[in-house]
Write an enzyme that holds these catalytic residues in place. Sequence first.
Site, PDB file in Angstrom:
ATOM      1  N   THR A 185       0.871  -1.176   0.000  1.00 49.51           N
ATOM      2  CA  THR A 185       0.000   0.000   0.000  1.00 49.51           C
ATOM      3  C   THR A 185       0.910   1.228   0.000  1.00 49.51           C
ATOM      4  O   THR A 185       2.094   1.124   0.328  1.00 49.51           O
ATOM      5  CB  THR A 185      -0.877   0.040   1.266  1.00 49.51           C
ATOM      6  OG1 THR A 185       0.002   0.110   2.402  1.00 49.51           O
ATOM      7  CG2 THR A 185      -1.749  -1.187   1.392  1.00 49.51           C
ATOM      8  N   GLU A 328      -5.566  -3.706  -1.256  1.00 47.12           N
ATOM      9  CA  GLU A 328      -6.010  -4.874  -0.484  1.00 47.12           C
ATOM     10  C   GLU A 328      -7.090  -5.676  -1.202  1.00 47.12           C
ATOM     11  O   GLU A 328      -7.450  -6.766  -0.763  1.00 47.12           O
ATOM     12  CB  GLU A 328      -6.595  -4.408   0.865  1.00 47.12           C
ATOM     13  CG  GLU A 328      -5.596  -3.847   1.854  1.00 47.12           C
ATOM     14  CD  GLU A 328      -5.280  -2.363   1.654  1.00 47.12           C
ATOM     15  OE1 GLU A 328      -5.489  -1.856   0.535  1.00 47.12           O
ATOM     16  OE2 GLU A 328      -4.819  -1.724   2.599  1.00 47.12           O
TER      17      GLU A 328
END
Length: 550
Positions: A185, A328
């Site tokens: 991320t 995700e």
Amino acid sequence: MIRGLMQDRPLTIPGLLTRAETSFGHKRIITGGTEETVATWAEITPRVRRLAHAMDALQVPAGACVGTFAWNSQRHVELYLAIPSSGRILHTVNHRLHGEQISFIVNDAADDILFVDRTLLPVVWPLVSSFTSVRHVIVMDDGGDVPLPDDPRILDYEDLLRGQPKTPIETVIEDEHAAASLCYTSGTTGNPKGVLYSHRSVVLHSLLLLGADVFALSESDVIAPIVPMFHVNAWGLPYAAMQCGADLVLPGPGTAPAELAGLLSRHRVTFSAAVSTVWRQLLSELDGHDLSGLRHLVCGGGAVDDALSLAYQTTIGLPLSNAWGMTETSPVVTTARLGTAHRGLSAEESRQVLGTPGPAVPLTEIRVMSDDGVEQPRDGASPGELQVSGTTIASAYFGTDRGAESFTADGWLRTGDVATIDRWGHLRIVDRTKDLVKSGGEWISSVELENAIMAHPEVHEAAVIGVADPRWGERPLACVVPAPGVTLTIEDLRQHLRGRVASWWIPEQIELLEEIPMTATGKWSKQSLRRRFADTASPAVAEDDVKERA
Ligand code: ADP
């Protein structure tokens, strides 16, 4: 239980390689840049096998992470196939991150070797002494004249391939749950966290993208992922192209707007995907290019600015279509779509529907939860935290004890976005939790305010942040970049906002900037803006605004 009697075949990336070779051997992968290259899957598959053998020869262990620092290119596609197909983990790294973040990520993944485009060597090589696990840096010559360091760890990609046979890859991926790729991320809050995709999730996600109500990708498409291959596997598009046999058009290092416009028109691209900053920059380059081949433009990773979508509709006859996702979530969870419920809408209303994230794709579920953990009604008007679940959604982060708070007790992912869902299941993002402006106990959606500001014809772009305010807790501050060559005044802007948003939403502070700083994934960096304007105290709110709020 009576078991079904169907063949048990794992869903794996080698299956995609076989499909590309046997069914679509003639289909092309085109890479732009100073010298455009064209190769077919029939030409690429032997190179993929040689590459897998080369990693065996370098003794890259099974299950090790192999890092890539590369543009969207044919060689990157070869890595997308060879690394997971030979039992290693493809770790794409965003070269636009800060050096410290890159070192953290490479060390956290314990990358064994790195594949680096030659033009990106100046980013990677100065960091090499901070990498604790990397044994070799394999350079892929993508043009340019970056000098090669005289170091035994440096190897040449084409030399490596030349020395290997094109015999089949020996490793067999028996378990579809085996890790295939790793993506971090962006780390806007704390250190980046790794998301570890499995063969199964990659195959299912790319298959989902083909759905008629998703992206409807088919053999007759020419897909140009402008979104980088280090940004959540280019949203799954390279693997989707292998599933359906579409041609792939990749920009290579040629990411300047003028080059992208040329690429889209020269190859009669039908489908392309990028974040909104890219579409905004591209707009002024479209003149003189025949883009009549385009049928779908995905503007993902953030809200669609309606003024920008309208500009596309007017210029090329095609509005932008939104999609929602995160690292995700593989990433695509929802895609904009006009359903039967939207029949009869005007062009403007239809464009606005396409500018919102839309319903969840098959195999995924979405829900919106109130602060006290109650699922909100699907009435399009009850906001709460968006949570998602499904076979293509992360169940945990890579590494131990990390980000456990992002998962609910019943195993759903907490996204940190505030959203509503309507009765047809269409998602609408109100804001990121951390970007909402809480003024006098009530929320102001920075996304909505930005869109209202960008509807002004003389505004190029606008980002809204919350700044501390002694009276209201927080007030919105708008950072506005005027269109080139105009004399935009703050009073004009305030006038324009009256009637478009509640008067107490109108920012007292409007800063005219030359540009809005961006994150490494090309989104606006509200964090940098917050740092820059941290000490700005907002002037008192106009008296009539206070009355309206009261
Ligand atoms: P980052 O933006 O931090 O680089 P991601 O690429 O994973 O990381 O972005 C995920 C976030 O992007 C989501 O949580 C959401 O806030 C935002 N986002 C993605 N798609 C949309 C969309 N269609 N509309 C609004 N926000 C979106």
